[in-house]
Enzyme design. Structure first.
Site, PDB file in Angstrom:
ATOM      1  N   SER A 227       4.162   2.679 -14.537  1.00  0.00           N
ATOM      2  CA  SER A 227       4.237   2.614 -13.077  1.00  0.00           C
ATOM      3  C   SER A 227       4.100   4.008 -12.477  1.00  0.00           C
ATOM      4  CB  SER A 227       5.572   2.008 -12.646  1.00  0.00           C
ATOM      5  OG  SER A 227       5.721   2.194 -11.253  1.00  0.00           O
TER       6      SER A 227
ATOM      7  N   HIS B 186       0.093   0.595 -13.184  1.00  0.00           N
ATOM      8  CA  HIS B 186       0.844  -0.317 -12.324  1.00  0.00           C
ATOM      9  C   HIS B 186       1.138   0.387 -11.004  1.00  0.00           C
ATOM     10  CE1 HIS B 186       3.676  -3.725 -11.761  1.00  0.00           C
ATOM     11  NE2 HIS B 186       4.525  -2.836 -11.249  1.00  0.00           N
TER      12      HIS B 186
ATOM     13  N   ASP C 189       2.989   0.200  -7.560  1.00  0.00           N
ATOM     14  CA  ASP C 189       4.066  -0.466  -6.830  1.00  0.00           C
ATOM     15  C   ASP C 189       3.894  -0.236  -5.340  1.00  0.00           C
ATOM     16  OD1 ASP C 189       5.813  -1.720  -8.816  1.00  0.00           O
ATOM     17  OD2 ASP C 189       6.041   0.320  -9.589  1.00  0.00           O
TER      18      ASP C 189
ATOM     19  N   MET D 168       5.076  -0.919  -1.729  1.00  0.00           N
ATOM     20  CA  MET D 168       6.314  -1.322  -1.044  1.00  0.00           C
ATOM     21  C   MET D 168       6.167  -1.072   0.451  1.00  0.00           C
ATOM     22  SD  MET D 168       9.157   0.261  -3.613  1.00  0.00           S
ATOM     23  CE  MET D 168       9.030   0.032  -5.383  1.00  0.00           C
TER      24      MET D 168
ATOM     25  N   HIS E 228       1.149  -4.339  -7.693  1.00  0.00           N
ATOM     26  CA  HIS E 228       2.348  -5.171  -7.552  1.00  0.00           C
ATOM     27  C   HIS E 228       2.756  -5.084  -6.088  1.00  0.00           C
ATOM     28  CE1 HIS E 228       6.922  -5.609  -8.693  1.00  0.00           C
ATOM     29  NE2 HIS E 228       6.471  -6.614  -7.975  1.00  0.00           N
TER      30      HIS E 228
ATOM     31  N   MET F 142       4.877  -5.647  -3.168  1.00  0.00           N
ATOM     32  CA  MET F 142       6.223  -5.973  -2.677  1.00  0.00           C
ATOM     33  C   MET F 142       6.188  -5.837  -1.160  1.00  0.00           C
ATOM     34  SD  MET F 142       8.234  -3.951  -5.686  1.00  0.00           S
ATOM     35  CE  MET F 142       6.773  -2.992  -6.102  1.00  0.00           C
TER      36      MET F 142
ATOM     37  N   MET G  25      10.746 -10.021 -12.956  1.00  0.00           N
ATOM     38  CA  MET G  25      11.426  -8.787 -12.541  1.00  0.00           C
ATOM     39  C   MET G  25      12.786  -8.698 -13.220  1.00  0.00           C
ATOM     40  SD  MET G  25       9.448  -7.069 -10.587  1.00  0.00           S
ATOM     41  CE  MET G  25      10.667  -5.793 -10.250  1.00  0.00           C
TER      42      MET G  25
ATOM     43  N   ASP H 100       9.061  -6.144 -15.829  1.00  0.00           N
ATOM     44  CA  ASP H 100       9.079  -4.922 -15.023  1.00  0.00           C
ATOM     45  C   ASP H 100      10.502  -4.618 -14.559  1.00  0.00           C
ATOM     46  OD1 ASP H 100       8.566  -2.879 -13.195  1.00  0.00           O
ATOM     47  OD2 ASP H 100       7.408  -4.123 -11.820  1.00  0.00           O
TER      48      ASP H 100
END
Ligand code: DX5
Ligand code: ZN
Length: 216
Positions: free
Chosen positions: A7, A32, A34, A36, A65, A67, A135, A173
């Protein structure tokens, strides 16, 4: 052998391209990302413009990913930015079935993420996804402690896949370390996401940290 998707959340945000090169040199299978939004999770990272700038910096697959609460209206911009895979959260999507199909129709693979408190039964009613992300921390931050309670969910997902004769990947993850990765892989994980365990000790340790995770 387990695949590792480090990540970038634990990378140096002022030197993302440098850290991506180090991860590729160390044998990462994918990167990866992330994403957000400060709304679905209480933290913010980066979005399509930064991903588009990073795309030419690596030949590795980019695994986004998301979020975020508005994946349904913004997913096209992540595809345009050049990601290869998109995972969306079951909790954040009103029309999850439609969104998975949309992502796949645009040439990306699609995954469904389950927060720790989300039961996995939702998977029974979805179209064929390419990946399920279990998760093992509450999303939002790197460096949290692995939630043992999620081990039975990993096993449930693996059994569900076998019962249905499906072939999606199981990604895990959050809170993965050299000490717990063996159990997680034994339970069924095909792809491990790790941030702090990969970057621990600084960029010079990435290669060593990844080798330890692979042989954990
Ligand atoms: C958490 C993210 C994770 C995080 C993992 O919301 O989805 O990908 O970067 O970080 P570690 O490995 O430090 O738990
Ligand atoms: Zn993640």
């Amino acid at each position: 052998m387990v695949r590792l998707a480090p990540s970038l959340l634990s990378a140096d945000f002022a030197h993302l391209a440098r850290d991506m090169a180090a991860l590729q040199a160390a044998g990462a299978d994918a990167l990866h990302l992330d994403v957000m939004d400060g709304h679905f999770v209480p933290n913010m990272t980066f979005g399509p413009p930064v991903i588009a700038a990073l795309r030419p910096m690596t030949t590795l697959p980019l695994d986004a990913h998301l979020m975020i609460t508005n994946a349904e209206t913004t997913v096209a911009s992540y595809i345009t930015a050049g990601v290869n895979h998109i995972t969306v959260h079951a909790e954040a999507c009103t029309h999850l079935d439609r969104l998975i199909t949309l992502i796949q129709s645009r040439g990306c693979t699609a995954g469904v993420a389950l927060n720790p408190a989300t039961p996995p039964d939702v998977l029974r009613y979805l179209p064929q996804m390419d990946l399920v992300l279990v998760m093992t921390v509450n999303p939002g931050f790197g460096g949290q402690t692995f939630l043992e309670s999620q081990m039975e969910k990993i096993t449930w997902v693996r059994n569900f896949r076998a019962e249905r004769g499906l072939s999606f990947d199981i990604q895990v993850d959050g809170g993965i370390t050299q000490d717990n990765i063996g159990h997680v892989v034994a339970a069924g994980a095909d792809i491990i996401v790790a941030g702090s365990a990969v970057f621990k000790g600084g960029i010079d340790q990435i290669s060593r940290n990844m080798a330890r995770l692979r042989h954990g």
